[in-house]
Design an enzyme around this catalytic site. Structure first.
Site, short mmCIF file in Angstrom:
data_model
loop_
_atom_site.label_atom_id
_atom_site.label_comp_id
_atom_site.label_asym_id
_atom_site.label_seq_id
_atom_site.Cartn_x
_atom_site.Cartn_y
_atom_site.Cartn_z
N ARG A 144 0.86 -1.18 0.00
CA ARG A 144 0.00 0.00 0.00
C ARG A 144 0.89 1.23 0.00
O ARG A 144 2.05 1.19 0.45
CB ARG A 144 -0.90 0.02 1.24
CG ARG A 144 -1.87 -1.15 1.34
CD ARG A 144 -2.71 -1.03 2.60
NE ARG A 144 -3.69 -2.09 2.72
CZ ARG A 144 -3.50 -3.23 3.40
NH1 ARG A 144 -2.35 -3.43 4.03
NH2 ARG A 144 -4.45 -4.14 3.46
N LYS A 170 -2.94 -2.28 7.58
CA LYS A 170 -4.18 -1.93 8.27
C LYS A 170 -4.37 -2.81 9.50
O LYS A 170 -4.02 -3.98 9.50
CB LYS A 170 -5.36 -2.11 7.31
CG LYS A 170 -5.39 -1.08 6.18
CD LYS A 170 -6.62 -1.27 5.32
CE LYS A 170 -6.69 -0.21 4.21
NZ LYS A 170 -7.88 -0.39 3.35
N HIS A 239 -2.00 2.84 -6.08
CA HIS A 239 -2.78 1.65 -5.76
C HIS A 239 -2.98 0.78 -6.99
O HIS A 239 -3.23 -0.42 -6.87
CB HIS A 239 -4.13 2.04 -5.14
CG HIS A 239 -4.55 1.15 -4.02
ND1 HIS A 239 -3.80 0.99 -2.87
CD2 HIS A 239 -5.63 0.33 -3.88
CE1 HIS A 239 -4.41 0.13 -2.06
NE2 HIS A 239 -5.52 -0.29 -2.66
N ARG A 242 -0.45 -1.86 -6.97
CA ARG A 242 -0.82 -2.94 -6.04
C ARG A 242 -1.86 -3.87 -6.69
O ARG A 242 -1.74 -5.09 -6.61
CB ARG A 242 -1.37 -2.32 -4.75
CG ARG A 242 -1.91 -3.32 -3.72
CD ARG A 242 -2.25 -2.55 -2.44
NE ARG A 242 -3.16 -3.26 -1.56
CZ ARG A 242 -2.79 -4.12 -0.60
NH1 ARG A 242 -1.50 -4.40 -0.44
NH2 ARG A 242 -3.69 -4.69 0.19
N HIS A 265 -4.67 -8.89 3.33
CA HIS A 265 -6.13 -8.82 3.50
C HIS A 265 -6.56 -9.69 4.67
O HIS A 265 -6.14 -10.85 4.78
CB HIS A 265 -6.83 -9.31 2.23
CG HIS A 265 -6.76 -8.35 1.09
ND1 HIS A 265 -6.98 -8.72 -0.22
CD2 HIS A 265 -6.49 -7.02 1.07
CE1 HIS A 265 -6.85 -7.66 -1.00
NE2 HIS A 265 -6.56 -6.62 -0.24
N TYR A 274 -10.02 -9.99 -7.28
CA TYR A 274 -9.03 -10.14 -8.35
C TYR A 274 -9.32 -11.35 -9.22
O TYR A 274 -8.84 -11.42 -10.35
CB TYR A 274 -7.62 -10.22 -7.74
CG TYR A 274 -7.24 -8.94 -7.05
CD1 TYR A 274 -6.94 -7.80 -7.79
CD2 TYR A 274 -7.23 -8.85 -5.67
CE1 TYR A 274 -6.63 -6.60 -7.16
CE2 TYR A 274 -6.92 -7.66 -5.03
CZ TYR A 274 -6.61 -6.53 -5.79
OH TYR A 274 -6.31 -5.35 -5.15
#
Length: 296
Positions: A144, A170, A239, A242, A265, A274
């Site tokens: 990120r 995150k 992004h 990514r 994730h 994806y």
């Protein structure tokens, strides 16, 4: 009677809550929609099931989930006011939600466009070497933007010998991801000249013109400039690299769990988007190659 109640409510919104004219106009349109759907039937008899059918009808006519959410909010507020000031019973709109908006698919570069972006002629100037190192690392490791700019030198998190980098993403979750050969080469070239840009006390791996930690906005601006300079017909943002990393790795490996781990994730459902991008690419190949898929 109902139109009069609508005017009274809108008047209260205007003079008591002092809503902006545009917001007030949105509320008025939403109430007009409800009055048209009721076709003269009393508001007091409106049931939740009727509200749901009305929303389904509006959705079928093409209204977006966002518009329907605004309409429901206006209806909910009106019945709350009617219950408080006009003695209406329970609010029939409570608990009713608009349909979920379709989640937009992330935009990824093709393999060819990514190579075109990153395989440009090398430049020896420190800012150019920094930019190449940043963009190669974003694409190589699926970082990120915030993870990239937070990297420091000398803390052991960037290990070019082992070819890996450790980042905190995150939810303060830490993960270690591999660094490809091209990114390692670009990072070594940048580290050789970093001192020419960085202030003596700077800890950041990537620094800006003033020698301090580079800002996310500058990274985005530099990448967009790279895309324009290399003739890409779309705006490239960090992004997107990514997304491109995830899409290209998934296309080659078909290992969704591994991509989930590398992206950091928390849920596999986030990574599954994806697979849709991968299917879109396959569908284009099918349409172009299959003899029964071609349009005459």
């Amino acid at each position: 009677m109902a139109p009069k109640l609508a005017r009274e409510y809108l008047d209260a919104l205007q003079h008591q809550r002092r809503l902006a004219p545009a917001t007030l106009a949105n509320y008025a349109r939403a109430l007009d929609v409800l009055l048209a759907l009721r076709e003269g039937k009393p508001l007091q008899s409106l049931e939740p099931a009727e509200v749901r059918r009305s929303i389904a009808l509006l959705h079928a006519k093409g209204l977006s989930p966002r518009t329907l959410a605004l309409i429901l909010s206006a209806w909910r507020g009106w019945f709350r006011w009617l219950a408080r000031h006009r003695g209406f019973r329970a609010n029939p709109v409570l608990g009713i939600r608009a349909p979920k908006a379709a989640r937009p698919l992330p935009k990824a570069l093709s393999v060819e466009s990514t190579q075109r972006l990153l395989d440009a002629p090398n430049e020896a100037a420190p800012p150019a070497l920094r930019d190449r190192a940043m963009f190669e690392l974003l694409y190589s490791s699926g970082l990120r933007l915030a993870e990239l700019v937070a990297l420091d030198v000398g803390d052991g998190r960037l290990d070019l010998r082992q070819g890996e980098v450790t980042v905190t993403g995150k939810g303060s979750k830490t993960r270690t991801v591999p660094i490809g050969a091209k990114a390692r080469e670009a990072l070594r070239a940048w580290l050789d000249v970093r001192s020419r840009l960085a202030s003596p006390t700077a800890k950041a791996l990537f620094v800006g013109a003033r020698g301090r930690r580079i800002s996310p906005a500058v990274v985005g601006a530099r990448l967009a400039a790279w895309g324009r300079a290399r003739g890409l017909n779309q705006r490239v943002h960090p992004h997107m690299l990514r997304h491109s990393f995830a899409t290209h790795v998934l296309q080659s490996s078909q290992d969704l769990r591994a991509v989930q781990e590398m992206l950091g994730h928390a849920s596999i459902s986030t990574t599954q988007v994806y697979t849709h991008l991968d299917f879109q690419a396959l569908a284009k190949v099918y349409d172009a190659a299959h003899p029964r898929a071609r349009k005459k």
